[in-house]
Design a protein around this motif. Structure first.
Motif, mmCIF file in Angstrom:
data_model
loop_
_atom_site.group_PDB
_atom_site.id
_atom_site.type_symbol
_atom_site.label_atom_id
_atom_site.label_comp_id
_atom_site.label_asym_id
_atom_site.label_seq_id
_atom_site.Cartn_x
_atom_site.Cartn_y
_atom_site.Cartn_z
ATOM 1 N N HIS A 58 6.150 13.514 -2.911
ATOM 2 C CA HIS A 58 6.967 12.471 -2.448
ATOM 3 C C HIS A 58 7.805 12.832 -1.258
ATOM 4 O O HIS A 58 7.616 13.921 -0.862
ATOM 5 C CB HIS A 58 8.123 12.463 -3.750
ATOM 6 C CG HIS A 58 8.895 13.657 -3.955
ATOM 7 N ND1 HIS A 58 8.342 14.690 -4.615
ATOM 8 C CD2 HIS A 58 9.959 13.875 -3.422
ATOM 9 C CE1 HIS A 58 9.178 15.657 -4.572
ATOM 10 N NE2 HIS A 58 10.347 15.252 -3.831
ATOM 11 N N ARG A 88 14.661 5.654 4.107
ATOM 12 C CA ARG A 88 14.080 5.136 2.728
ATOM 13 C C ARG A 88 14.361 3.608 2.784
ATOM 14 O O ARG A 88 13.441 2.908 2.086
ATOM 15 C CB ARG A 88 15.224 5.658 1.695
ATOM 16 C CG ARG A 88 14.594 6.940 1.283
ATOM 17 C CD ARG A 88 15.455 7.469 -0.037
ATOM 18 N NE ARG A 88 15.739 8.791 0.344
ATOM 19 C CZ ARG A 88 16.924 9.383 -0.069
ATOM 20 N NH1 ARG A 88 18.051 8.267 0.058
ATOM 21 N NH2 ARG A 88 17.210 10.574 -0.033
ATOM 22 N N LEU A 99 11.426 1.807 4.388
ATOM 23 C CA LEU A 99 9.910 1.419 3.576
ATOM 24 C C LEU A 99 10.032 0.315 2.629
ATOM 25 O O LEU A 99 9.147 -0.378 2.400
ATOM 26 C CB LEU A 99 10.001 2.750 2.709
ATOM 27 C CG LEU A 99 9.791 4.150 3.236
ATOM 28 C CD1 LEU A 99 9.536 5.134 2.273
ATOM 29 C CD2 LEU A 99 8.822 4.031 4.258
ATOM 30 N N THR A 100 11.307 -0.139 2.221
ATOM 31 C CA THR A 100 11.516 -1.258 1.560
ATOM 32 C C THR A 100 10.902 -2.548 2.226
ATOM 33 O O THR A 100 10.364 -3.422 1.680
ATOM 34 C CB THR A 100 12.856 -1.680 1.104
ATOM 35 O OG1 THR A 100 13.476 -0.278 0.365
ATOM 36 C CG2 THR A 100 12.981 -2.841 0.251
ATOM 37 N N LEU A 108 8.854 -2.409 4.982
ATOM 38 C CA LEU A 108 7.435 -1.916 5.725
ATOM 39 C C LEU A 108 6.227 -1.917 4.572
ATOM 40 O O LEU A 108 5.215 -2.458 5.003
ATOM 41 C CB LEU A 108 7.536 -0.927 6.366
ATOM 42 C CG LEU A 108 8.525 -1.021 7.827
ATOM 43 C CD1 LEU A 108 8.363 0.439 8.747
ATOM 44 C CD2 LEU A 108 8.068 -2.171 8.827
ATOM 45 N N SER A 109 6.660 -1.364 3.608
ATOM 46 C CA SER A 109 5.487 -1.144 2.517
ATOM 47 C C SER A 109 4.759 -2.354 2.143
ATOM 48 O O SER A 109 3.514 -2.572 2.193
ATOM 49 C CB SER A 109 6.228 -0.466 1.467
ATOM 50 O OG SER A 109 6.632 0.860 1.675
ATOM 51 N N PRO A 110 5.502 -3.389 2.052
ATOM 52 C CA PRO A 110 4.751 -4.811 1.703
ATOM 53 C C PRO A 110 3.862 -5.187 2.786
ATOM 54 O O PRO A 110 2.925 -5.910 2.424
ATOM 55 C CB PRO A 110 5.875 -5.692 1.339
ATOM 56 C CG PRO A 110 7.062 -5.061 1.032
ATOM 57 C CD PRO A 110 6.822 -3.578 1.849
ATOM 58 N N PHE A 115 2.291 -3.381 5.097
ATOM 59 C CA PHE A 115 1.575 -2.036 5.670
ATOM 60 C C PHE A 115 0.209 -2.292 5.566
ATOM 61 O O PHE A 115 -0.761 -2.406 6.556
ATOM 62 C CB PHE A 115 1.934 -0.811 5.067
ATOM 63 C CG PHE A 115 1.067 0.436 5.317
ATOM 64 C CD1 PHE A 115 1.149 0.970 6.837
ATOM 65 C CD2 PHE A 115 -0.109 0.774 4.729
ATOM 66 C CE1 PHE A 115 0.430 1.996 7.260
ATOM 67 C CE2 PHE A 115 -0.669 1.745 5.261
ATOM 68 C CZ PHE A 115 -0.633 2.451 6.325
ATOM 69 N N TRP A 143 -7.925 4.704 3.997
ATOM 70 C CA TRP A 143 -6.695 4.976 3.438
ATOM 71 C C TRP A 143 -6.698 5.333 1.980
ATOM 72 O O TRP A 143 -6.094 5.888 1.375
ATOM 73 C CB TRP A 143 -5.790 3.768 3.702
ATOM 74 C CG TRP A 143 -4.275 3.961 3.332
ATOM 75 C CD1 TRP A 143 -3.606 3.641 2.232
ATOM 76 C CD2 TRP A 143 -3.169 4.677 4.139
ATOM 77 N NE1 TRP A 143 -2.154 4.107 2.137
ATOM 78 C CE2 TRP A 143 -2.074 4.740 3.466
ATOM 79 C CE3 TRP A 143 -3.388 5.465 5.192
ATOM 80 C CZ2 TRP A 143 -0.964 5.345 4.195
ATOM 81 C CZ3 TRP A 143 -2.324 5.981 5.812
ATOM 82 C CH2 TRP A 143 -1.101 6.040 5.127
ATOM 83 N N LYS A 187 -5.376 8.708 -0.272
ATOM 84 C CA LYS A 187 -4.836 8.530 -1.335
ATOM 85 C C LYS A 187 -5.536 9.324 -2.608
ATOM 86 O O LYS A 187 -4.900 10.109 -3.495
ATOM 87 C CB LYS A 187 -4.444 7.164 -1.996
ATOM 88 C CG LYS A 187 -3.369 6.558 -1.086
ATOM 89 C CD LYS A 187 -2.940 5.164 -1.714
ATOM 90 C CE LYS A 187 -4.024 4.217 -1.860
ATOM 91 N NZ LYS A 187 -3.329 2.894 -2.328
ATOM 92 N N LEU A 221 2.522 6.524 2.712
ATOM 93 C CA LEU A 221 3.769 5.805 2.507
ATOM 94 C C LEU A 221 3.793 5.489 1.105
ATOM 95 O O LEU A 221 4.965 4.777 0.626
ATOM 96 C CB LEU A 221 3.896 4.809 3.766
ATOM 97 C CG LEU A 221 3.978 5.325 4.893
ATOM 98 C CD1 LEU A 221 4.205 3.956 6.009
ATOM 99 C CD2 LEU A 221 5.344 6.135 5.038
#
Length: 297
Positions: free
Chosen positions: A209, A217, A220-221, A223-225, A227, A276, A280, A297
């Protein structure tokens, strides 16, 4: 304090200035009042005329006076500068030391060429709808960071006229910042320095993590959707050898680097989505290894 520029195409320039340019709105935005204040009357406007003639230290008492001068000069572009301690047009008659900048909006410049190392659809001054998604993501992140971390509320986003976008922050607290304070804000919001070597050294997140500071932090909220769609699917940033070698620079685990490099070299058709997924998968295998550094991420 730097200036910001407004570009307009030459053929319809005069007609644009006479009929379309929003002088009153610009006045209200810069002035903050309905009647002229020093925020406008002591503001510098610089004009570039045909033949690259550059005229600095223009200032105006009203929006109407500004329109009259602009239409008379018909500049190829003009720049909005800081507010000075004296009227810029009186600079030559001001006593020594009495003419200094005292206020300026906090301005951020996001240029599409900043994304040349990662965008695959265009480069340089070329812009398309696909790579504009990078700018859209940057706006989302920076707008939220400025509002949440600094409490600024008067934000104006404008197309730069060339290949990017500018953010103007007009809160009084922002306009009163010194140059050093402005640099400090930019430093706080910066994640990595330009250059893959420097970047890979700074992005060293250990374990399964991230122990990210609150400022990161929050990003990320947003950018994550996007990416997967933008970086992996649309731009396929890691599809080429150069792309996935860049990605491997962020993995500070030599055995894993070697494993992935062999996998991707043996199957060069693997997409960024596939690569990617490989990362993972390996991450799950090595979840308990303390030395493993996760780029996920």
């Amino acid at each position: 304090m730097s200036t910001d520029e407004i570009d307009v195409s030459t053929p319809a320039m005069l007609s644009f200035y006479r009929r379309l340019y929003p002088y009153k709105s610009i006045f209200n935005w810069l002035n903050h009042e309905h009647t002229p204040t020093r925020r406008f009357t002591h503001r510098e406007f610089a004009f570039t005329l045909q033949g690259d003639v550059y005229l600095r230290y223009n200032s105006f008492a009203t929006a109407e006076e500004m329109k009259k001068q602009v239409c008379m000069l018909n500049p190829t572009r003009f720049e909005i500068g800081p507010v000075y301690s004296a009227r810029p047009r009186d600079k030559k008659t001001a006593r020594p030391g009495a003419f200094v900048p005292v206020q300026r909006e906090l301005v951020f410049d996001i240029d599409m060429t900043d994304y040349d190392p990662v965008r695959t659809c265009c480069s340089g001054a070329d812009i398309c709808r696909r790579c504009w998604s990078f700018i859209s993501a940057a706006v989302r992140v920076l707008d939220n960071a400025i509002r949440d971390q600094y409490g600024y509320r008067h934000l104006l986003w404008v197309y730069s006229g060339r290949r990017g976008i500018h953010l103007w922050i007009s809160d009084k607290e922002a306009t009163d910042l010194t140059d050093e304070q402005r640099k400090a804000i930019v430093g706080w919001l910066s994640v990595i320095a330009p250059g893959i070597k420097e970047a890979s050294k700074k992005l060293n997140f250990r374990g399964g993590h991230f122990t990210l500071p609150p400022s990161l932090r929050a990003t990320l909220t947003h950018l994550s959707p996007i990416f997967v769609k933008l970086i992996l699917e649309d731009q396929d940033c890691f599809g080429s050898t150069e792309g996935w070698e860049t990605l491997l620079e962020y993995i500070h685990h030599a055995p894993l680097q070697a494993t992935l490099r062999k996998l991707w070299s043996d199957d060069p058709t693997r997409s960024s989505v596939d690569k990617w997924g490989d990362i993972k998968s390996e991450r799950r295998k090595k979840q308990g290894e303390k030395e493993f550094v996760s780029p996920v991420l």
